[in-house]
Design a protein around this motif. Structure first.
Motif, short mmCIF file in Angstrom:
data_model
loop_
_atom_site.label_atom_id
_atom_site.label_comp_id
_atom_site.label_asym_id
_atom_site.label_seq_id
_atom_site.Cartn_x
_atom_site.Cartn_y
_atom_site.Cartn_z
N ALA A 96 -19.53 -13.03 -16.00
CA ALA A 96 -18.65 -12.02 -15.41
C ALA A 96 -18.01 -12.54 -14.13
CB ALA A 96 -19.42 -10.74 -15.13
N ARG A 97 -18.75 -13.32 -13.38
CA ARG A 97 -18.20 -13.90 -12.15
C ARG A 97 -17.08 -14.88 -12.49
NH1 ARG A 97 -21.33 -13.25 -7.55
NH2 ARG A 97 -20.73 -15.26 -6.67
N HIS A 98 -17.28 -15.65 -13.54
CA HIS A 98 -16.24 -16.58 -13.98
C HIS A 98 -14.99 -15.83 -14.41
CE1 HIS A 98 -14.35 -20.05 -15.85
NE2 HIS A 98 -14.20 -19.34 -16.96
N MET A 99 -15.17 -14.75 -15.15
CA MET A 99 -14.03 -13.96 -15.60
C MET A 99 -13.32 -13.31 -14.42
SD MET A 99 -13.74 -14.50 -18.75
CE MET A 99 -12.45 -13.27 -19.07
N MET A 100 -14.07 -12.85 -13.43
CA MET A 100 -13.46 -12.28 -12.23
C MET A 100 -12.62 -13.32 -11.50
SD MET A 100 -12.73 -10.00 -10.01
CE MET A 100 -13.74 -8.56 -10.39
N ARG A 101 -13.14 -14.53 -11.40
CA ARG A 101 -12.41 -15.60 -10.73
C ARG A 101 -11.08 -15.88 -11.44
NH1 ARG A 101 -16.40 -18.64 -10.27
NH2 ARG A 101 -16.17 -19.86 -12.16
N ARG A 106 -23.89 -10.42 5.26
CA ARG A 106 -24.35 -11.68 4.66
C ARG A 106 -24.87 -11.46 3.24
NH1 ARG A 106 -25.46 -13.23 10.06
NH2 ARG A 106 -27.39 -12.05 10.22
N ARG A 107 -25.49 -10.31 3.01
CA ARG A 107 -26.05 -10.03 1.68
C ARG A 107 -24.96 -9.65 0.66
NH1 ARG A 107 -29.98 -6.87 4.48
NH2 ARG A 107 -29.21 -4.97 3.46
N ILE A 108 -23.91 -8.99 1.12
CA ILE A 108 -22.92 -8.49 0.16
C ILE A 108 -21.73 -9.44 -0.04
CG2 ILE A 108 -23.53 -6.08 0.59
CD1 ILE A 108 -21.20 -5.77 2.39
N LEU A 109 -21.53 -10.36 0.87
CA LEU A 109 -20.37 -11.25 0.74
C LEU A 109 -20.34 -12.06 -0.56
CD1 LEU A 109 -19.83 -12.47 4.40
CD2 LEU A 109 -18.12 -11.38 2.93
N PRO A 110 -21.50 -12.52 -1.08
CA PRO A 110 -21.44 -13.25 -2.35
C PRO A 110 -20.82 -12.44 -3.49
CG PRO A 110 -23.55 -13.64 -1.28
CD PRO A 110 -22.86 -12.57 -0.48
N ASP A 111 -20.85 -11.11 -3.39
CA ASP A 111 -20.24 -10.28 -4.43
C ASP A 111 -18.73 -10.51 -4.53
OD1 ASP A 111 -22.77 -9.26 -4.65
OD2 ASP A 111 -22.30 -7.28 -3.85
N TYR A 112 -18.13 -10.97 -3.45
CA TYR A 112 -16.67 -11.16 -3.41
C TYR A 112 -16.25 -12.61 -3.64
CZ TYR A 112 -16.80 -6.50 -1.36
OH TYR A 112 -17.02 -5.15 -1.16
N ALA A 113 -17.22 -13.50 -3.70
CA ALA A 113 -16.90 -14.93 -3.78
C ALA A 113 -16.03 -15.30 -4.98
CB ALA A 113 -18.18 -15.76 -3.79
N PRO A 114 -16.30 -14.79 -6.20
CA PRO A 114 -15.44 -15.17 -7.32
C PRO A 114 -13.99 -14.70 -7.14
CG PRO A 114 -17.50 -14.22 -8.11
CD PRO A 114 -17.44 -13.97 -6.63
N TYR A 115 -13.83 -13.49 -6.63
CA TYR A 115 -12.48 -12.96 -6.41
C TYR A 115 -11.74 -13.81 -5.37
CZ TYR A 115 -8.72 -9.88 -4.91
OH TYR A 115 -7.47 -9.37 -4.59
#
Length: 239
Positions: A9-14, A65-74
């Motif tokens: 899903a992260r790949h698809m978001m990217r 710091r904990r939530i930023l990885p959620d936005y990394a693919p975008y």
């Protein structure tokens, strides 16, 4: 907290974010309406609500710091394929990276933001370039005044990125002050060396520039100390 995305899903978001960012710039110049963007905007709203429940700035930074990885693919998708469409998610995540202490990630986004002339949401009341200069500088000065060190590299990157951008003299002075103070931090009469003298010379230049831009920036005592150390180093090599 938003549900964590699987690797697929992260790949698809990217991919979706990159496609949306490329198309938006050619269409209306804004990411509004793009599915990938709207999903991230909704997540951003949830996270803002969480952050409002936290009073401690230190705990807010930890939550970011904990939530930023959620936005990394975008973010990766937009930075890779985007062409400068207006994007509130991207500009907000840039600032959250600064707050969380990931200055390199913040500056990576900042370079894109300045290159394409993205604007900040109205609530910030400052240009993107001004924020890129001031936010890391304020964090640096806060740390340095508490006796902690601060990496000078992201501050120099902020200066490079915003070099040709218009902003109040006080804002640019703050950045030069932070750079000079960070470069001089930890250098004293007991560890003077050629390398440290080079850092002190650069610090003196940045502190002088800060004072030129804003006489009351607070750098005069630091500059006096830096120049005393430079004189001591010069005297020891000429003796």
């Amino acid at each position: 907290m938003a549900r964590k995305l699987s690797p697929a899903a992260r790949h698809m978001m990217r991919i979706a974010a990159g496609q949306a960012a490329a198309a938006a710039a050619e269409a209306n110049g804004h990411m509004e309406g793009a599915t990938a963007y709207e999903l991230q905007l909704a997540q951003l709203h949830q996270h803002r609500l969480q952050l409002k429940q936290v009073q401690s700035q230190e705990q807010k930074a930890e939550l970011k710091r904990r939530i930023l990885p959620d936005y990394a693919p975008y973010v990766e998708g937009v930075l890779t394929a985007g062409k400068g469409a207006q994007d509130e998610v991207l500009t907000t995540i840039m600032l959250w990276n600064f707050d969380a202490g990931d200055y390199a990630a913040g500056m990576h986004i900042g370079a894109y933001v300045v290159e394409h002339g993205l604007t900040m949401p109205d609530r910030f009341n400052r240009t993107a370039a001004c924020l890129i200069a001031e936010e890391p500088a304020e964090l640096a000065l806060r740390a340095l005044r508490a006796g902690d060190s601060f990496p000078v590299e992201p501050l120099l990157e902020a200066l490079r990125i915003t070099h040709e951008q218009d902003m109040p003299d006080e804002a640019r002075a703050k950045l030069h002050l932070a750079i000079g103070t960070a470069q001089a931090h930890g250098i004293n009469a007991d560890n003077l060396s050629e390398d440290n003298a080079g850092l002190l010379e650069s610090a003196s230049e940045h502190l002088t520039r800060a004072i030129q831009l804003h006489d009351k920036c607070g750098g005069k005592k630091t500059l006096e100390g830096v120049n005393r150390l430079l004189k001591k180093y010069a005297d020891s090599n000429n003796g």
